[in-house]
Design a protein around this motif. Structure first.
Motif, short mmCIF file in Angstrom:
data_model
loop_
_atom_site.label_atom_id
_atom_site.label_comp_id
_atom_site.label_asym_id
_atom_site.label_seq_id
_atom_site.Cartn_x
_atom_site.Cartn_y
_atom_site.Cartn_z
N ARG A 215 0.44 -1.21 -0.51
CA ARG A 215 -0.56 -0.13 -0.52
C ARG A 215 1.30 0.87 0.03
O ARG A 215 1.95 0.87 0.74
N ILE A 216 0.61 2.09 -0.52
CA ILE A 216 0.66 3.35 -1.04
C ILE A 216 1.60 4.32 0.47
O ILE A 216 -0.60 4.79 0.69
N ARG A 217 2.03 4.42 0.65
CA ARG A 217 1.88 6.03 2.05
C ARG A 217 2.38 7.15 1.57
O ARG A 217 3.08 7.32 0.28
N GLY A 218 1.43 8.14 2.20
CA GLY A 218 2.14 9.83 2.31
C GLY A 218 3.63 9.87 2.03
O GLY A 218 3.78 10.73 0.54
N GLU A 219 4.23 8.95 2.79
CA GLU A 219 5.67 9.22 2.66
C GLU A 219 6.32 9.14 1.92
O GLU A 219 7.89 9.42 1.14
N ASP A 220 5.61 7.93 1.48
CA ASP A 220 6.47 7.39 -0.25
C ASP A 220 6.18 8.48 -1.35
O ASP A 220 7.52 8.22 -2.13
N VAL A 221 5.12 8.57 -1.35
CA VAL A 221 5.02 9.93 -2.27
C VAL A 221 5.96 11.08 -1.79
O VAL A 221 7.08 11.42 -3.13
N THR A 222 5.86 11.36 -1.09
CA THR A 222 7.32 12.77 -0.78
C THR A 222 8.32 12.38 -1.45
O THR A 222 9.10 12.61 -1.79
N GLU A 223 8.85 10.65 -0.92
CA GLU A 223 10.26 10.59 -1.20
C GLU A 223 10.45 10.41 -2.71
O GLU A 223 11.43 10.99 -3.33
N LEU A 224 9.35 9.78 -3.58
CA LEU A 224 9.69 9.58 -4.72
C LEU A 224 9.41 11.07 -5.34
O LEU A 224 10.43 11.48 -6.60
N ALA A 225 9.00 11.90 -5.32
CA ALA A 225 8.78 12.84 -5.70
C ALA A 225 9.34 13.66 -5.69
O ALA A 225 10.41 14.54 -6.32
#
Length: 341
Positions: A215-225
């Motif tokens: 599952r995608i977490r908010g911190e994953d989005v920030t890291e990939l961004a």
């Protein structure tokens, strides 16, 4: 806290951890310990006591303590009426249960109010008299400072900006049971949900490949961004626009000099704040729009602990705080001129 006030203890209870520390009159953390907040009520209270005793070791000259807790605090009972992210704490008469065991004068405060007071006294808002603070994590907490006073409302339940409605029709369900709340559209949880939706639409993207494993977490989005991934960046821009909608409402309502944005989700920095400022420029009205500066909070994860320690003996219960440096000048840069293009 004035210089004469000396040391106090701040305890910041969150959804997963309890942080306790001794803080001096300048806002410097002299000791800090962490304990888990998970478990039944008796375990939670026992861990608060352990954290306070451990943090206090070697600092027996502290003058008071403030416990900051997530949820709606009913001031007259020093109890949490509603805490969607830590329901274990609801209904416990915290001052009654803990003050005698701790052996210090104790107050209880909403965690976002405490963090707001920390930023107001020692962080990004220390030059202001009017501040709106929002913390973006599992949910959205908020604290409001008006003319040097912490705004609590008639029962201590004021300032719940996270549960104001920003999408009345078709909005996502919030942990509070409502739909379309600010929290449901701009928190770290919302960023994770938006990331999952983007991954489903773009399975070939970095988010899509990650979603195939978990599952995608908010911190994953920030890291990939942060690595430049365009899909992750578009997710942050989407959340940033909703953040701007909520902050525009706060600016129009409270006319602050500073809007401080903190919490784990704020680690994405300008990738989130730039689209928020663009939305504010469209939706907030002059002159409030032209005065308010939207800035990243500066105390990080210690803001709640430091603010709670200050609230142990600060005059925020009713009298305006008159300290600090010179007020922010009315000529500060407008939102429109700060938009990143």
């Amino acid at each position: 806290m004035t210089t004469e006030a000396g040391k106090t203890i701040g305890v910041d209870v969150g959804g997963t951890k309890i942080a306790a520390g001794v803080v001096d009159a300048s806002g410097r953390v002299l000791s800090k310990v962490r304990y888990p907040s998970a478990g039944p009520p008796e375990t939670l209270l026992a861990n608060v006591l352990r954290a306070v005793r451990e943090a206090r070791r070697g600092h027996e000259d502290v003058l008071g303590l403030c416990l900051s807790v997530p949820g709606t605090v009913v001031t007259e009972r020093s109890a949490v009426a509603f805490s969607p992210n830590l329901p274990t704490i609801e209904g416990i008469p915290l001052k009654e249960r803990l003050e005698g065991e701790i052996g210090l004068p104790m107050t209880v405060e909403n965690d976002a109010n405490a963090a707001a007071w920390g930023e107001f006294r020692f962080g990004v808002g220390r030059s202001a008299r009017h501040l709106v603070f929002v913390t973006l994590g599992t949910g959205i907490g908020a604290g409001i400072i008006v003319d040097g006073r912490l705004l609590r409302g008639a029962q201590g339940a004021g300032g719940e900006l996270g549960h104001t409605t920003v999408q009345a029709e078709g909005g996502p369900r919030c942990a509070c049971g409502n739909a379309g709340c600010f929290e449901a559209l701009a928190s770290g949880t919302a960023i994770g949900r938006f990331g999952g939706e983007a991954a489903a639409e773009r399975p070939e993207s970095a988010l899509g490949r990650l979603a195939a494993r978990r599952r995608i977490r908010g911190e994953d989005v920030t890291e990939l961004a942060g690595t430049g991934d365009p899909v992750a960046r578009s997710v942050l821009a989407r959340a940033g626009r909703w953040l701007g909608v909520g902050l525009a409402n706060a600016i129009n309502t409270f006319n602050p000099e500073v809007v401080a944005v903190g919490g784990g989700a704020a680690a994405s920095g300008e990738m989130l704040l730039a689209p928020a400022r663009e939305e504010i420029a469209r939706r907030a009205i002059s002159p409030a729009r032209d005065l308010a500066r939207v800035m990243a909070a500066t105390l990080g994860p210690d803001s709640g602990l430091i603010g709670a320690a200050a609230l142990a003996i600060d005059p925020a219960s009713g009298e305006p705080f008159l300290g600090g440096t010179e007020p922010v000048a009315p000529s500060c840069v407008s939102m429109a001129s700060n938009i990143s293009t």
